[in-house]
Design an enzyme around this catalytic site. Structure first.
Site, PDB file in Angstrom:
ATOM      1  N   ASP A   1     -58.558 -19.129 -10.950  1.00 10.01           N
ATOM      2  CA  ASP A   1     -57.537 -19.159  -9.898  1.00 10.01           C
ATOM      3  C   ASP A   1     -56.854 -20.534  -9.955  1.00 10.01           C
ATOM      4  OD1 ASP A   1     -57.489 -18.798  -6.248  1.00 10.01           O
ATOM      5  OD2 ASP A   1     -55.939 -19.237  -7.747  1.00 10.01           O
TER       6      ASP A   1
ATOM      7  N   TYR B   1     -61.283 -21.018  -1.875  1.00  9.38           N
ATOM      8  CA  TYR B   1     -60.375 -20.133  -1.142  1.00  9.38           C
ATOM      9  C   TYR B   1     -59.401 -19.550  -2.146  1.00  9.38           C
ATOM     10  CZ  TYR B   1     -56.528 -18.744   1.988  1.00  9.38           C
ATOM     11  OH  TYR B   1     -55.536 -18.057   2.639  1.00  9.38           O
TER      12      TYR B   1
ATOM     13  N   LYS C   1     -47.496 -21.528  -6.186  1.00 10.73           N
ATOM     14  CA  LYS C   1     -47.040 -22.868  -5.775  1.00 10.73           C
ATOM     15  C   LYS C   1     -46.013 -23.453  -6.741  1.00 10.73           C
ATOM     16  CE  LYS C   1     -51.406 -23.580  -3.361  1.00 10.73           C
ATOM     17  NZ  LYS C   1     -51.129 -23.654  -1.921  1.00 10.73           N
TER      18      LYS C   1
HETATM   19  P1  KE4 Z   1     -50.986 -18.100  -0.836  1.00  8.47           P
HETATM   20  O1  KE4 Z   1     -51.244 -16.638  -0.509  1.00  8.47           O
HETATM   21  O2  KE4 Z   1     -51.163 -19.007   0.375  1.00  8.47           O
HETATM   22  O3  KE4 Z   1     -49.626 -18.287  -1.531  1.00  8.47           O
HETATM   23  O4  KE4 Z   1     -52.043 -18.561  -1.922  1.00  8.47           O
HETATM   24  C1  KE4 Z   1     -53.402 -18.389  -1.657  1.00  8.47           C
HETATM   25  C2  KE4 Z   1     -54.223 -19.342  -2.520  1.00  8.47           C
HETATM   26  C3  KE4 Z   1     -54.889 -18.826  -3.613  1.00  8.47           C
HETATM   27  N1  KE4 Z   1     -55.644 -19.625  -4.412  1.00  8.47           N
HETATM   28  C4  KE4 Z   1     -55.733 -20.960  -4.170  1.00  8.47           C
HETATM   29  C5  KE4 Z   1     -56.564 -21.810  -5.081  1.00  8.47           C
HETATM   30  C6  KE4 Z   1     -55.044 -21.537  -3.073  1.00  8.47           C
HETATM   31  O5  KE4 Z   1     -55.142 -22.879  -2.855  1.00  8.47           O
HETATM   32  C7  KE4 Z   1     -54.273 -20.722  -2.228  1.00  8.47           C
HETATM   33  C8  KE4 Z   1     -53.531 -21.269  -1.027  1.00  8.47           C
HETATM   34  N2  KE4 Z   1     -53.789 -22.628  -0.714  1.00  8.47           N
HETATM   35  C9  KE4 Z   1     -53.598 -23.053   0.658  1.00  8.47           C
HETATM   36  C10 KE4 Z   1     -53.824 -24.563   0.700  1.00  8.47           C
HETATM   37  N3  KE4 Z   1     -55.177 -24.878   0.813  1.00  8.47           N
HETATM   38  C11 KE4 Z   1     -52.266 -22.661   1.209  1.00  8.47           C
HETATM   39  C12 KE4 Z   1     -51.938 -23.312   2.537  1.00  8.47           C
HETATM   40  C13 KE4 Z   1     -52.066 -22.342   3.683  1.00  8.47           C
HETATM   41  O6  KE4 Z   1     -52.979 -21.499   3.675  1.00  8.47           O
HETATM   42  O7  KE4 Z   1     -51.229 -22.473   4.599  1.00  8.47           O
END
Ligand code: KE4
Length: 427
Positions: free
Chosen positions: A238, A143, A266
């Site tokens: 990523d 993801y 993060k």
């Molecule tokens: P955000 O747009 O949520 O800040 O980041 C997206 C993203 C991109 N790449 C990786 C490897 C990620 O893990 C994420 C976001 N991770 C999720 C947790 N599995 C965020 C939690 C959520 O979606 O509420």
């Protein structure tokens, strides 16, 4: 006693779809009532009922120094009194960019954005703009945020709802996205044999965290670097989740791989909305206004978020930060595994730096299919039983877990003792 979480959840659903601002928070895949967090401090969170939990979500990896770290809070306070947002450059943005480039040597140029989604969306656009090609490669179970080109067999959220691709994404867009099996060297080679010179870029979770923790094999990442190099495709690591989490230098420092672009998030915001993309100067120079690849953001490089990030980056570089964090996380993974084994429950747990995976399965998963074959019901039972005993893991079998610097050996032992009781009940 009335359950404030339930009351708030019902009220939230009257105005916010599913009552949450991000799907995984709705407990859709584990059932039950989400805990509405009233405050957090160190390794703990308190819900709307005032119930305290040991927290292993840590805002999905963001909270590496512990919730509401006094030095981070003070840095935010100091920045805030100087103004919240200017829409103009600041010195602090230079300082954090230089700091990140010092820690992650593959980053020669960097731009700050407000979310991981923005970072990966832009990295993909950059790869396409730099190469003039349309095709991109991602991997099943990974993801990368919710931009259209990447919502194809996404891992987090969508996988949790068993919906491998999102509604509302035009097919004529996703036709450019090739989805390959994670850790499958043969499939990777075949894809590049077939499409190599049409591929703009490959985006990889170098240690997956959105189909639970799944390590990329050395052969897989080395082959990936070779085929992208040979075919002029941009390799995007990523590291939104793994960056500054699995090691100070992220997964690329563990792999000994130099990607062309890296996305981060993060940890670098310390809990505030801050993410980044960066890498080779010749690629980054294609971004507007230097080059033709457009990208922008009102709150990009926000001074308050940068202040939180800078203080966090300072704290994680203190002596023994990662030695301690890795030891605590390993203590948790090994302790939970031993507790399950003594109760005769099929379970194992892996850890890399401050990130861990819990699997109701005989061995660590190496592929999306392995993860899909794991005992999700076993996880649900464990998740709720631990939550009822005031230990909070992520509400999905497909999410990695996170330890912070605030998790003491005693708190880890306490978690393991509670898990012993839970595993005994699960028999
Ligand atoms: P955000 O747009 O949520 O800040 O980041 C997206 C993203 C991109 N790449 C990786 C490897 C990620 O893990 C994420 C976001 N991770 C999720 C947790 N599995 C965020 C939690 C959520 O979606 O509420």
């Amino acid at each position: 006693m009335s359950n404030q979480n339930e009351t708030l959840f019902e009220r939230a659903k009257q105005i916010i779809p599913a009552g949450v601002n991000s799907p995984v928070r709705a407990f859709g895949s584990v059932g039950g009532i989400p805990r509405f967090i009233a405050k957090a401090q160190g390794a703990h969170v308190w819900d709307a009922n005032g119930t305290q939990y040991i927290d292993y979500v840590g805002s999905w990896g963001t909270g590496i120094v512990g919730h509401a770290h006094p030095e981070v809070v003070e840095a935010v306070r100091e920045a805030a009194v100087g103004g919240l947002s200017f829409g103009a450059p600041t010195e602090a943005e230079i300082v954090i960019a230089e700091e990140i480039a010092k820690i992650v040597p593959s980053v020669e140029r960097l731009r700050l954005v407000s979310s991981g989604t923005e970072a990966t969306m832009t990295a993909i656009r950059l790869a396409r703009g730099y190469t003039g090609r349309d095709k991109i490669v991602k991997f099943e179970g990974c993801y990368h945020g919710h931009s259209d080109s990447l919502l194809v067999k996404a891992g987090s959220g969508l996988l949790t709802f068993g919906n491998p691709s999102s509604a509302g994404v035009p097919a004529d867009l996703t036709q450019h996205t090739i989805v390959l099996p994670y850790n499958d060297v043969a499939a990777l080679k075949q894809a590049f044999d077939e499409f190599g010179t049409q591929i703009a870029g490959v985006i990889l979770e170098p240690i997956a965290g959105n189909m639970n923790l799944v390590r990329a094999t050395p052969e897989f990442v080395q082959t990936l670097r070779q085929v992208t190099e040979q075919n002029g495709a941009v390799l995007i690591y990523d590291e939104v989740m793994t960056g500054f989490r699995v090691a100070l230098g992220g997964a690329q420092s563990l792999h000994g791989i130099t990607p062309d672009l890296t996305t981060m998030g993060k940890v670098i915001g310390g809990g505030m909305p801050l993410a980044a993309f960066g890498g080779k100067k010749e690629i980054m120079d294609c971004i507007s206004p230097l080059g033709g690849v457009y990208q922008a953001g009102t709150l990009s490089g926000n001074p308050v978020a940068v202040a939180a990030g800078l203080k966090t980056l300072e704290i994680i570089q203190r002596p023994n930060f990662y030695e301690n964090l890795s030891a605590r996380t390993q203590q948790l993974a090994q302790g939970l595994t031993a507790a399950a084994q003594s109760a005769g429950i099929e379970f194992c747990a892996d850890s890399v730096g401050g990130m861990f995976g819990l699997y109701f399965a005989p061995q660590f998963p190496q592929t999306y299919a392995d993860m899909m074959a794991s005992n999700v019901d076993g996880f649900k039972q464990f998740f709720h039983a631990m939550l009822d005993k005031n230990v909070a893991f992520g509400p999905s079998a497909y999410e990695a877990g996170f330890v912070s610097a605030a998790h003491t050996p005693e708190l880890i032992d306490e978690t393991i003792e509670i898990a012993k009781q839970v595993f005994a009940q699960m028999k």
